[in-house]
Design an enzyme around this catalytic site. Structure first.
Site, PDB file in Angstrom:
ATOM      1  N   LYS A   1       0.839  -1.213   0.000  1.00 29.42           N
ATOM      2  CA  LYS A   1       0.000   0.000   0.000  1.00 29.42           C
ATOM      3  C   LYS A   1       0.871   1.259   0.000  1.00 29.42           C
ATOM      4  CE  LYS A   1      -2.180  -0.980   3.918  1.00 29.42           C
ATOM      5  NZ  LYS A   1      -1.503  -2.229   4.318  1.00 29.42           N
TER       6      LYS A   1
ATOM      7  N   ARG B   1      -8.870   0.866  10.027  1.00 27.43           N
ATOM      8  CA  ARG B   1      -8.426  -0.506  10.235  1.00 27.43           C
ATOM      9  C   ARG B   1      -9.448  -1.288  11.045  1.00 27.43           C
ATOM     10  NH1 ARG B   1      -2.590   0.383   9.594  1.00 27.43           N
ATOM     11  NH2 ARG B   1      -1.429  -1.564   9.681  1.00 27.43           N
TER      12      ARG B   1
ATOM     13  N   ARG C   1      11.573  -7.335   4.578  1.00 27.92           N
ATOM     14  CA  ARG C   1      11.501  -5.874   4.429  1.00 27.92           C
ATOM     15  C   ARG C   1      12.576  -5.179   5.269  1.00 27.92           C
ATOM     16  NH1 ARG C   1       5.892  -2.701   4.914  1.00 27.92           N
ATOM     17  NH2 ARG C   1       5.909  -3.323   7.094  1.00 27.92           N
TER      18      ARG C   1
ATOM     19  N   ARG D   1      12.037  -3.003  10.894  1.00 31.67           N
ATOM     20  CA  ARG D   1      11.030  -2.447  11.805  1.00 31.67           C
ATOM     21  C   ARG D   1      10.758  -3.444  12.925  1.00 31.67           C
ATOM     22  NH1 ARG D   1       6.041  -0.180   8.180  1.00 31.67           N
ATOM     23  NH2 ARG D   1       4.926  -1.247   9.854  1.00 31.67           N
TER      24      ARG D   1
ATOM     25  N   ARG E   1       0.197  -9.311  13.556  1.00 30.99           N
ATOM     26  CA  ARG E   1      -0.415  -8.299  12.683  1.00 30.99           C
ATOM     27  C   ARG E   1      -1.343  -8.938  11.657  1.00 30.99           C
ATOM     28  NH1 ARG E   1       4.616  -5.820  10.313  1.00 30.99           N
ATOM     29  NH2 ARG E   1       3.385  -4.204   9.333  1.00 30.99           N
TER      30      ARG E   1
HETATM   31  P1  AMP Z   1       1.504   0.391   9.111  1.00 30.41           P
HETATM   32  O1  AMP Z   1       2.718   1.198   8.822  1.00 30.41           O
HETATM   33  O2  AMP Z   1       0.274   0.876   8.392  1.00 30.41           O
HETATM   34  O3  AMP Z   1       1.719  -1.091   8.956  1.00 30.41           O
HETATM   35  O4  AMP Z   1       1.172   0.644  10.677  1.00 30.41           O
HETATM   36  C1  AMP Z   1       2.085   0.246  11.684  1.00 30.41           C
HETATM   37  C2  AMP Z   1       1.358   0.069  12.997  1.00 30.41           C
HETATM   38  O5  AMP Z   1       0.764   1.323  13.401  1.00 30.41           O
HETATM   39  C3  AMP Z   1       0.189  -0.901  12.981  1.00 30.41           C
HETATM   40  O6  AMP Z   1       0.605  -2.245  13.118  1.00 30.41           O
HETATM   41  C4  AMP Z   1      -0.611  -0.413  14.191  1.00 30.41           C
HETATM   42  O7  AMP Z   1      -0.008  -0.798  15.409  1.00 30.41           O
HETATM   43  C5  AMP Z   1      -0.471   1.091  14.083  1.00 30.41           C
HETATM   44  N1  AMP Z   1      -1.555   1.642  13.255  1.00 30.41           N
HETATM   45  C6  AMP Z   1      -1.456   2.194  12.007  1.00 30.41           C
HETATM   46  N2  AMP Z   1      -2.660   2.587  11.553  1.00 30.41           N
HETATM   47  C7  AMP Z   1      -3.548   2.266  12.540  1.00 30.41           C
HETATM   48  C8  AMP Z   1      -4.962   2.389  12.667  1.00 30.41           C
HETATM   49  N3  AMP Z   1      -5.714   2.901  11.685  1.00 30.41           N
HETATM   50  N4  AMP Z   1      -5.523   1.961  13.828  1.00 30.41           N
HETATM   51  C9  AMP Z   1      -4.801   1.450  14.825  1.00 30.41           C
HETATM   52  N5  AMP Z   1      -3.464   1.276  14.765  1.00 30.41           N
HETATM   53  C10 AMP Z   1      -2.838   1.678  13.638  1.00 30.41           C
END
Ligand code: AMP
Length: 209
Positions: free
Chosen positions: A13, A88, A122, A155, A166
């Site tokens: 994404k 989410r 990654r 990460r 996740r």
């Molecule tokens: P991402 O970079 O989108 O994979 O986000 C990394 C982490 O940030 C996720 O695994 C969640 O812990 C937190 N996070 C990101 N977006 C959200 C969301 N919309 N709601 C809750 N936690 C989020």
């Protein structure tokens, strides 16, 4: 154009969003990036958020919704936005509907095995955010970004236990949004397995650009 990018972690994404924002001239709003920046800036809630993210869990709906509502109130979103990683959960989607009207939701369709392969390999540049891959696209010097010389790292939430958590969280809390938006008639499915170029071409066709 107001878009949401929906899909499991590792579906690509963020990578597609970088191209899409150039084509559409709208901001890329990634809640994951906003949380990571908040942690790096050592804000008071940063430690709690870092622990949640590091374990692969979600940040609570209320804090996340407030953050996105405030971000979407800024003037640079007048022509639209790409929301990457939000909503989410169903409560986040219900809240979003109250303060913005989406044009389309792009669902990145990808099998679990491909996600696992992508996430375990990654590697991310701490400075420019570019995504490398240990096997498919490694930087020429280990640990150093070819683009900017920044440090390339893994990460915390790309470590194996967090990845599995996740994916579970995605299946239970986020995947129901596919049906939610399909029922509203605004869902577009995109096959997220091919190259970024192919996905980008399919994306442009799907959104009429
Ligand atoms: P991402 O970079 O989108 O994979 O986000 C990394 C982490 O940030 C996720 O695994 C969640 O812990 C937190 N996070 C990101 N977006 C959200 C969301 N919309 N709601 C809750 N936690 C989020």
């Amino acid at each position: 154009m107001k878009l949401v990018f929906l899909g499991p972690p590792g579906a690509g994404k963020g990578t597609l969003a970088v191209r899409a924002v150039e084509a559409l001239k709208v901001p890329h709003i990634s809640t994951g990036n906003i949380f990571r920046e908040a942690i790096a800036a050592r804000i008071p809630l940063g430690k709690r958020i870092a622990a949640l993210i590091g374990s692969g869990g979600l940040v609570d709906d209320e804090a996340t919704i407030t953050l996105v509502r405030e971000r979407l109130a800024k003037s640079d979103t007048a022509a639209g936005y790409i929301l990457d990683g939000f909503p989410r959960t169903i409560p986040q989607a219900d809240a979003l509907e109250k303060f913005s009207t989406l044009d389309k939701v792009v669902n990145f369709d990808i099998p679990d095995a491909t996600v696992l392969e992508r996430l375990t390999g990654r590697r991310v540049c701490r400075n420019c955010g570019f995504n490398w891959h240990a096997t498919f696209n490694p930087p020429s010097k280990a640990g150093v970004c070819d683009k900017c010389g920044g440090e390339v790292f893994i990460r915390e939430d790309d470590k194996p236990e967090a990845i599995l958590k996740r994916l579970d969280v995605y299946r239970i809390q986020t995947a129901p949004l596919i049906g939610y938006y399909r029922a509203k008639g605004i869902l577009i499915d995109i096959d997220a397995r091919p190259s970024v170029e192919e996905i980008f071409a399919e994306f442009k066709k799907a959104v009429g650009k």
